[in-house]
Design an enzyme around this catalytic site. Structure first.
Site, short mmCIF file in Angstrom:
data_model
loop_
_atom_site.label_atom_id
_atom_site.label_comp_id
_atom_site.label_asym_id
_atom_site.label_seq_id
_atom_site.Cartn_x
_atom_site.Cartn_y
_atom_site.Cartn_z
N GLY A 210 0.67 -1.27 0.07
CA GLY A 210 -0.01 0.07 -0.03
C GLY A 210 0.85 1.32 0.12
N THR A 212 2.02 3.02 -2.54
CA THR A 212 1.53 3.95 -3.91
C THR A 212 -0.09 4.29 -3.32
OG1 THR A 212 2.90 2.95 -5.27
CG2 THR A 212 0.95 4.37 -6.16
N GLU A 428 0.37 -36.55 -2.42
CA GLU A 428 -0.23 -35.68 -1.56
C GLU A 428 -0.62 -36.30 -0.19
OE1 GLU A 428 0.16 -32.75 -2.30
OE2 GLU A 428 0.85 -33.30 -4.33
N ASP A 504 10.07 -30.57 -3.64
CA ASP A 504 10.05 -30.88 -2.23
C ASP A 504 11.52 -30.70 -1.69
OD1 ASP A 504 7.52 -30.95 -2.37
OD2 ASP A 504 7.27 -33.11 -2.49
#
EC number: 3.4.24.-
Length: 648
Positions: A210, A212, A428, A504
């Site tokens: 933030g 700008t 996974e 990984d």
């Protein structure tokens, strides 16, 4: 239309110029050579017309005789002679007697201006072309002929409607800047105690926090002229242009004092000076030197406040950072959970929200997000709701948008074989199970998916319960075990491993090496930092390498400790997955069935409970909608539009 008119005018001018040049170069318009009367009569009376120059024809216009002489050696030439009024008839008779063709031409009584215009047309055309060329150079924001002029834009209050009310999550930075605004509005309040306004304010922080936006809020609140310019607008390919633009910028500032000059991405012009290929004559260094002089040099710039922003304060020259130039350095950090909640409320002001949307839960579920990330999250949620033809944005839309921002867009069209899909599911599941079993020392599992997102075939997403500002050794070791979980699951189930664990292993190796060389987490090496960063000044410290400042013995010990950390994590992951093989199988089976598991479903599987029922949300793509619309129109054309059933 204006462009087409310019093109038409250009073609008309080109055609007129061509006609003028053609008339000028035509044989009839070539100037004739004035000769003596005796030469003319001699050539008229020549008999051996195949050897000597002789007259072929004569054109009589008033008292001027224009004749064409044919010379066998040099070709045809045009000549003229002026005859007196007394003997014109006698000369004409002599010409006719010598069998020379005679033509009579009426005296030209046309006005002077058409001929003059035809001769002046090429010059006028060149002047018009030069004028158009100069206007083209001056057109647009570039102003190619004004190289040394500043490109700063003066913002008015009507152009900028952002205020500090639109800024949230960075309260400390707002307080610092609001004090400067108060000084500009009431300087006597501070000057009566001997205080002076800061000459410069440097805002530093990661991208998207933030900086700008704060500058735009200053422009909306200050009530004084606000100049905005980018650091890259100073430096050009021409030598001296940057320094000239700096001088022009501060001259404009002095004329409008008190005023604020905002320089965005100041690292483009304020990089560290030093030895390099350009040396002291580098254009960027000249620009920086001029900027240093203007900010705090021999001449004072009272009433001109510099506000600059950068996300690379490490590359700035020390001279530009000293007090007197940038008196205040404001660090704009990532917002905490309360800051993120405030940012969410700012960005959802114009978004119709469903009753189930809880800003506090969303803020807790987005750790590490900056203001730009949160704005993107709200926008993605609104787009997802619009694609489903909803009237409000619900919590489900925010959750799906968060997954898209964190993990990337789903690639459901990607063709994956059953074998690769099964391998990905176990990979996974290994990550998720190790993370769940080590949840005391690691971040909770947020979501597990085998749907390809971005470059990955599957993802296990972990989100901390609260903002994490530091990392313990137990957390780092647990992180290594989670990273090894996917590869270990492949080894246990299939007896081999794939390249899917390559990233990984890379992450684990980098973390283990930092644990040894930076964090002092090795009992063998001790709390010592090895391999100081070696920074290249000329390259802006972008290309950094770690200088080896230790012996070969220490290097071997570092390698041994890195290997030990990773092998210990590998062994721990193998032990956990072997002891909980049944849970691993259930997780992988559920992933193959549902493709995506959230935290609640993972908890149910690990706890041995039945999976909760869920309603799958399918967002239609635009291609599906177009296909359905075409089928509907095709059916209507064949069978007609179906009529509604009569009410009973």
């Amino acid at each position: 239309m204006k462009q087409s008119h310019k093109t038409l005018l250009l073609w008309v001018l080109l055609i007129m110029m061509f006609l003028a040049i053609w008339q000028f170069l035509s044989p009839d318009s070539r100037p004739a050579t004035q000769v003596a009367f005796s030469e003319f009569m001699a050539q008229v009376q020549v008999e051996a017309k195949d050897k000597d120059p002789h007259v072929e024809s004569v054109t009589i216009k008033d008292r001027e005789y224009t004749f064409w002489v044919k010379d066998p050696k040099s070709g045809t030439k045009t000549k003229k002679v002026t005859i007196g009024p007394d003997n014109a008839d006698e000369i004409t008779k002599t010409i006719v007697d010598n069998k020379v063709a005679v033509f009579f031409e009426k005296e030209d009584t046309s006005p002077f201006w058409p001929g003059a215009i035809m001769y002046l047309l090429p010059t006028v055309f060149l002047l018009v072309m030069f004028y158009l060329f100069m206007r083209q150079l001056q057109a647009g924001g570039g102003k190619a002929m004004s190289f040394g002029k500043s490109r700063a834009r003066l913002l008015s209050e009507a152009q900028n409607k952002v205020t500090f009310a639109d800024v949230a999550g960075i309260d400390e930075a707002k307080d610092e800047l609001e004090e400067i605004i108060a000084f500009l509005k009431d300087p006597k309040k501070f000057q009566k105690l001997g205080g002076r306004i800061p000459k410069g304010v440097l805002m530093m922080g990661p991208p998207g926090t933030g900086k700008t936006l704060l500058a735009r809020a200053i422009a909306g609140e200050a009530g004084v002229p606000f100049f905005s310019i980018s650091g890259s607008d100073f430096v050009e390919m021409f030598v001296g242009v940057g320094a000239s633009r700096v001088r022009d910028l501060f001259e404009q500032g002095k004329k409008h004092a008190p005023c604020i000059i905002f320089i965005d991405e100041i690292d483009a012009v304020g990089r560290h000076r030093g030895a390099g290929l350009g040396g002291g004559h580098d254009e960027r260094e000249q620009t920086l030197n001029q900027l240093l002089v203007e900010m705090d040099g021999f001449e004072s710039n009272e009433g001109v406040i510099i506000v600059a922003a950068t996300n690379r304060p490490d590359v700035l020259d020390p001279a530009i950072l000293r007090p007197g130039r940038f008196d205040r350095r404001i660090v704009v950090n990532r917002p905490d959970v309360r800051g993120r909640e405030g940012i969410l409320r700012v960005h959802t002001k114009k978004v119709p929200l469903g009753p189930d949307v809880d800003m506090e839960i969303l803020a807790r579920g987005t750790p590490g997000f900056v203001g730009a990330d949160i704005e993107n999250l709200v926008n993605e949620a609104a787009l997802l709701a619009a694609r489903q033809d909803k009237d409000v944005v619900s919590m489900v839309d925010f959750e799906m948008a968060k997954d898209k921002v964190l993990m990337g867009a789903e690639r459901r069209s990607m063709v994956i074989s059953d074998e690769e899909k099964r391998t990905t599911a176990y990979h996974e599941a290994g990550h998720a199970l190790v993370a769940k079993l080590l949840e005391k020392f690691s971040d909770p599992v947020h979501k597990v998916t085998i749907i390809p997102r971005g470059p990955a075939l599957g993802l296990t997403q972990q989100l901390p319960k609260e903002d994490r500002l530091s990392m313990s050794r137990d957390f780092a070791k647990a992180r290594l075990s989670v990273l090894m979980g996917g590869r270990v699951a492949e080894e246990i189930v299939f007896g081999q491993f794939t390249t899917g664990a390559g990233n990984d292993i890379k992450q684990a190796s980098n973390l283990a090496r930092r644990m040894v060389t930076e964090f002092g987490m090795s009992d063998v090496i001790g709390p010592i930092s090895y391999g100081a960063d070696e920074e290249s000044v000329f390259l802006g410290r972008d290309f950094t390498s770690r200088r080896r400042d230790y012996s070969e013995t220490i290097a071997n010990q570092i390698d041994d400790e890195v290997r030990r950390f990773i092998l210990d994590a590998h062994a721990e992951a193998r032990q956990l997955l072997t002891d909980n093989r049944e849970i691993l199988e259930r997780l992988a089976t559920a992933l193959l069935e549902r493709e995506t598991l959230d935290a609640e479903e993972v908890d149910a599987i690990v706890g041995g409970r039945e999976l909760p029922q869920r309603q799958r949300v399918v967002i239609p793509s635009y291609s599906d909608r177009d296909r359905a619309a075409k089928e509907k129109r095709r059916a209507a054309s064949i069978f007609g539009t179906p009529k509604p059933a009569p009410s009973t």
